[in-house]
Each structure stands twice: as structure tokens, then as C-alpha cells.
Design an enzyme around this catalytic site. Structure first.
Site, PDB file in Angstrom:
ATOM      1  N   ARG A 168      -6.494   0.464   4.206  1.00 48.43           N
ATOM      2  CA  ARG A 168      -5.276  -0.354   4.114  1.00 48.43           C
ATOM      3  C   ARG A 168      -5.316  -1.535   5.079  1.00 48.43           C
ATOM      4  O   ARG A 168      -4.731  -2.580   4.793  1.00 48.43           O
ATOM      5  CB  ARG A 168      -4.045   0.534   4.363  1.00 48.43           C
ATOM      6  CG  ARG A 168      -2.700  -0.130   4.048  1.00 48.43           C
ATOM      7  CD  ARG A 168      -1.589   0.900   4.030  1.00 48.43           C
ATOM      8  NE  ARG A 168      -0.287   0.333   3.670  1.00 48.43           N
ATOM      9  CZ  ARG A 168       0.657   0.017   4.560  1.00 48.43           C
ATOM     10  NH1 ARG A 168       0.445   0.205   5.839  1.00 48.43           N
ATOM     11  NH2 ARG A 168       1.816  -0.493   4.158  1.00 48.43           N
TER      12      ARG A 168
ATOM     13  N   ILE B   2       3.589  -5.634   1.827  1.00 50.60           N
ATOM     14  CA  ILE B   2       2.763  -4.529   1.316  1.00 50.60           C
ATOM     15  C   ILE B   2       3.677  -3.311   1.363  1.00 50.60           C
ATOM     16  O   ILE B   2       4.380  -3.095   2.359  1.00 50.60           O
ATOM     17  CB  ILE B   2       1.487  -4.337   2.168  1.00 50.60           C
ATOM     18  CG1 ILE B   2       0.627  -3.167   1.657  1.00 50.60           C
ATOM     19  CG2 ILE B   2       1.766  -4.141   3.644  1.00 50.60           C
ATOM     20  CD1 ILE B   2      -0.758  -3.072   2.355  1.00 50.60           C
ATOM     21  N   SER B   3       3.728  -2.538   0.283  1.00 50.17           N
ATOM     22  CA  SER B   3       4.653  -1.401   0.225  1.00 50.17           C
ATOM     23  C   SER B   3       4.262  -0.324   1.232  1.00 50.17           C
ATOM     24  O   SER B   3       3.098  -0.172   1.579  1.00 50.17           O
ATOM     25  CB  SER B   3       4.651  -0.789  -1.179  1.00 50.17           C
ATOM     26  OG  SER B   3       4.962  -1.765  -2.147  1.00 50.17           O
ATOM     27  N   LYS B   4       5.279   0.430   1.674  1.00 46.97           N
ATOM     28  CA  LYS B   4       5.064   1.557   2.584  1.00 46.97           C
ATOM     29  C   LYS B   4       4.145   2.592   1.932  1.00 46.97           C
ATOM     30  O   LYS B   4       4.354   2.928   0.755  1.00 46.97           O
ATOM     31  CB  LYS B   4       6.413   2.270   2.771  1.00 46.97           C
ATOM     32  CG  LYS B   4       7.136   2.036   4.034  1.00 46.97           C
ATOM     33  CD  LYS B   4       8.514   2.621   3.884  1.00 46.97           C
ATOM     34  CE  LYS B   4       8.641   3.852   4.760  1.00 46.97           C
ATOM     35  NZ  LYS B   4      10.027   4.095   5.159  1.00 46.97           N
TER      36      LYS B   4
END
Ligand code: SAH
Length: 254
Positions: free
Chosen positions: A61, A87-89
Site C-alpha cells: 500500500r 485512498i480508501s481505508k
């Protein structure tokens, strides 16, 4: 007084400082251990699909965010990716993809099948999806984000060895012509007032869609739609799951 002004450190000191600063964090973030620990924390939270967690264990990530934010990449937090987007969790990515995998078609097939993602962003979720789908199409309306994701996924292809490289498009995911259905799985990383009719039309029978939508009382909630065939007729069965907070779904290309 004979003072020597030294606005910069000696080169030799700077090099040794840099080695001390860069080496440990670089090694730490590149090692699989840091990803495994993040995923282990998610796994302990329960109710997540094991195949999704294993796909997340493989994707670095920190390579999807700015290097200044890389040390936070394995925390369960959304991070800015520029252009007002995030950026999504990780826990939200894991939850949405787990919901997709729980769909009837995905269960029977043992995978997500042909998949559409709306909102590529930096490409992190696309990289996770590429390990779970037989084919992935991902659309992004912001050109700079689309181009960045293209580069990152191309660089990761040899490492992650996807059978099929994800197809990334610079397109408005709300428009019908942007991509060609049918898709077995559809997931949106941006939330609109409702699910666009084009997405329902693009969902194959037995397919499942997961997207955030605006709720009447305010706030967003994850919405799951299953395309069910009953007596030869199509029905779209809808359920609302927990509240979420996503960036808005917008129209047009930039
Ligand atoms: N999938 C990303 C999340 C990106 S945030 C991740 O892995 O973390 C959601 C993205 O949806 C933003 O980049 C935004 O630009 C994009 N988006 C919003 N409306 C869109 C639309 N109509 N078509 C395509 N992309 C859209």
C-alpha cells in the site's frame, strides 16, 4: 571572532544521516511483515473474507501514496492522494470486497468474475481486485490520477504476476458508453445520490454491486444490489448495510 558559517551539513554527515533515516523505513515498508500485521489486525476484527485478506497481504500500500505519507500507509486510515481525493481505508476496502465475494454468483464461481471498479484513484483497490477478479476494468475521471495508477500497476505487474493486467480507463463511470458490460461484480469508491441506472444495466444476472449512496436522512451508507433472475425475470434486490464516508461521485472528465 573567527566563526565558520555552516549553513549545510558536511556531505559525509549528510550521507550518513540519510542512510540512517532512509534505510530502516524503506526496509520496514517493503518487508511483507508490515502488510501481514496490518491484515492480521483486520482479520481479528472478524467478518472479512479470507481471499480478500490474502490479496491485501500481497499489495504494498505504501507504493500508492506520496513518499511523505508512506510511513502511515499501514495504518487503518484514508490518506490524501491529491486532487481532493483519498485512498480508501484498508478496513473499508476489505469490507466492500468481502461483501462482493459473499454475493451468490461469486460464491458459486469461487471468485469475483468480470469486475468493474468506479474510481481507480491511486489504484490500490484495483491492485487488490486484480488478484480476485478474472478480469478487471477500472475507470477514473481525473486524468492525472488515472495516469499515476497506470504507472503504479504496470510497475507492480511483474511482482504480483496477475494473469490479466487490469484495464484502466480515463472515463466517467456514470456514463453508459464508458465501459462494456455485463459485469459479475461492480464496486464504486465514490458515492452518489443513488445507484446510476447504467450500473444496474451493466450487472450480469447473479452479479452483485457494492456502492456508497446518499441516505435520505443525511450521510452515506453502503448499498448492496443483487441481480436476481426469478422465473426468467430480472429483479434487483437492494440492501443497505453500515454507514460510510466516501468522496462524492462526480460527472464529467478532468
Ligand atoms: N479506489 C481508490 C479510491 C479512490 S477515491 C483506492 O484504492 O483507494 C474515489 C475516486 O473516484 C476518486 O479518485 C474520484 O476522482 C473518482 N470518481 C468520482 N466520480 C467518478 C466518476 N463519475 N467516474 C470515475 N471516477 C470517479
Amino acid at each position: 571572532m573567527n566563526r565558520v558559517l555552516r549553513p549545510q551539513r558536511l556531505v559525509s554527515q549528510a550521507v550518513s544521516d540519510a542512510a540512517r533515516l532512509v534505510a530502516p523505513s524503506g526496509i520496514g515498508l517493503d518487508s511483507p511483515g508490515v502488510r501481514l500485521r496490518m491484515v492480521e489486525r483486520l482479520r481479528r476484527g472478524g467478518r472479512l473474507d479470507e481471499a480478500v485478506l490474502q490479496a491485501m497481504e500481497r499489495v504494498p500500500r505504501h507504493r500508492f501514496v506520496d513518499s511523505a505519507l508512506a510511513p502511515q500507509a499501514y495504518e487503518d486510515t484514508a490518506l490524501p492522494i491529491g486532487h481532493g481525493q483519498t485512498i480508501s481505508k484498508p478496513s473499508v476496502v476489505a469490507r466492500m470486497l468481502s461483501l462482493l465475494r459473499e454475493g451468490q454468483g461469486a460464491q458459486q464461481r469461487g471468485g469475483l468474475g468480470r469486475t468493474l471498479e468506479i474510481g481507480t484513484g491511486c489504484g490500490y483497490q484495483a491492485a487488490v481486485l486484480a488478484g480476485l477478479a478474472s478480469e478487471l476494468v477500472s475507470v477514473e475521471r481525473i486524468l492525472a490520477l488515472h495516469q499515476g495508477a497506470l504507472q503504479r500497476l504496470a510497475a507492480l505487474q511483474p511482482e504480483l504476476g496477475w494473469a490479466r493486467t487490469p484495464r484502466l480507463l480515463h472515463a466517467d463511470g456514470q456514463s453508459v458508453d464508458a465501459w462494456r458490460g455485463p459485469f459479475d461484480s461492480i464496486v464504486s469508491a465514490a458515492g452518489g445520490d443513488d445507484i446510476p441506472a447504467a450500473w444496474l444495466q451493466a450487472l450480469a444476472p447473479g452479479g452483485r454491486l457494492v456502492a456508497p449512496t446518499q441516505q435520505a436522512g443525511g450521510g452515506q451508507a453502503l448499498t448492496v444490489v443483487d441481480h436476481v433472475l426469478s422465473g426468467g425475470r430480472s429483479e434487483w434486490v437492494r440492501q443497505t448495510v453500515e454507514g460510510v464516508h466516501f468522496v462524492p461521485l462526480r460527472s464529467g472528465l478532468v
